[in-house]
Design a protein around this motif. Sequence first.
Motif, PDB file in Angstrom:
ATOM      1  N   LEU A  54       0.892  -1.276  -0.096  1.00 31.06           N
ATOM      2  CA  LEU A  54      -0.095  -0.014   0.043  1.00 31.06           C
ATOM      3  C   LEU A  54       0.814   1.159   0.102  1.00 31.06           C
ATOM      4  O   LEU A  54       2.045   1.275   0.665  1.00 31.06           O
ATOM      5  CB  LEU A  54      -0.948   0.019   1.273  1.00 31.06           C
ATOM      6  CG  LEU A  54      -1.788  -0.952   1.387  1.00 31.06           C
ATOM      7  CD1 LEU A  54      -2.671  -0.917   2.680  1.00 31.06           C
ATOM      8  CD2 LEU A  54      -2.946  -0.776   0.087  1.00 31.06           C
ATOM      9  N   ASP A  55       0.718   2.224  -0.657  1.00 30.12           N
ATOM     10  CA  ASP A  55       1.434   3.442  -0.814  1.00 30.12           C
ATOM     11  C   ASP A  55       0.164   4.614  -1.362  1.00 30.12           C
ATOM     12  O   ASP A  55      -0.763   4.361  -1.656  1.00 30.12           O
ATOM     13  CB  ASP A  55       2.421   3.353  -1.675  1.00 30.12           C
ATOM     14  CG  ASP A  55       3.738   4.398  -1.472  1.00 30.12           C
ATOM     15  OD1 ASP A  55       3.390   5.227  -0.613  1.00 30.12           O
ATOM     16  OD2 ASP A  55       4.795   3.966  -2.072  1.00 30.12           O
ATOM     17  N   ARG A  56       0.812   5.826  -1.273  1.00 27.47           N
ATOM     18  CA  ARG A  56       0.045   6.842  -1.650  1.00 27.47           C
ATOM     19  C   ARG A  56       0.724   7.366  -2.960  1.00 27.47           C
ATOM     20  O   ARG A  56       2.021   7.655  -3.166  1.00 27.47           O
ATOM     21  CB  ARG A  56       0.026   7.889  -0.510  1.00 27.47           C
ATOM     22  CG  ARG A  56      -0.865   9.286  -1.097  1.00 27.47           C
ATOM     23  CD  ARG A  56      -0.670  10.237   0.232  1.00 27.47           C
ATOM     24  NE  ARG A  56      -1.219  11.625  -0.158  1.00 27.47           N
ATOM     25  CZ  ARG A  56      -2.531  11.976  -0.143  1.00 27.47           C
ATOM     26  NH1 ARG A  56      -3.331  11.101   0.586  1.00 27.47           N
ATOM     27  NH2 ARG A  56      -2.976  13.181  -0.472  1.00 27.47           N
TER      28      ARG A  56
END
Length: 81
Positions: A54-56
């Motif tokens: 998960l990352d932005r």
Amino acid sequence: PPAELADEMTSHFIAMADALNVEYDLFIRTTEPRHHASTQELWRRMEANGDLYLDRYEGWYSVRDEAYYDASELIDGEGGE
């Protein structure tokens, strides 16, 4: 229902491949158990290799490149657009 639509679309995709002389070793539908099993195994391997996280993401998304770009990576297109 979705299954009926998928059944109908399958014949169109097979006909399109034939019309375009596209050759394939195997035509597999996503509703088949073997497709489910193989995608689950692919997911497990990607997870084990650390490929899923998960990352932005921020920036401009290029549909053609399927990538995000920071504003500093952008260049003007034709006519400065």
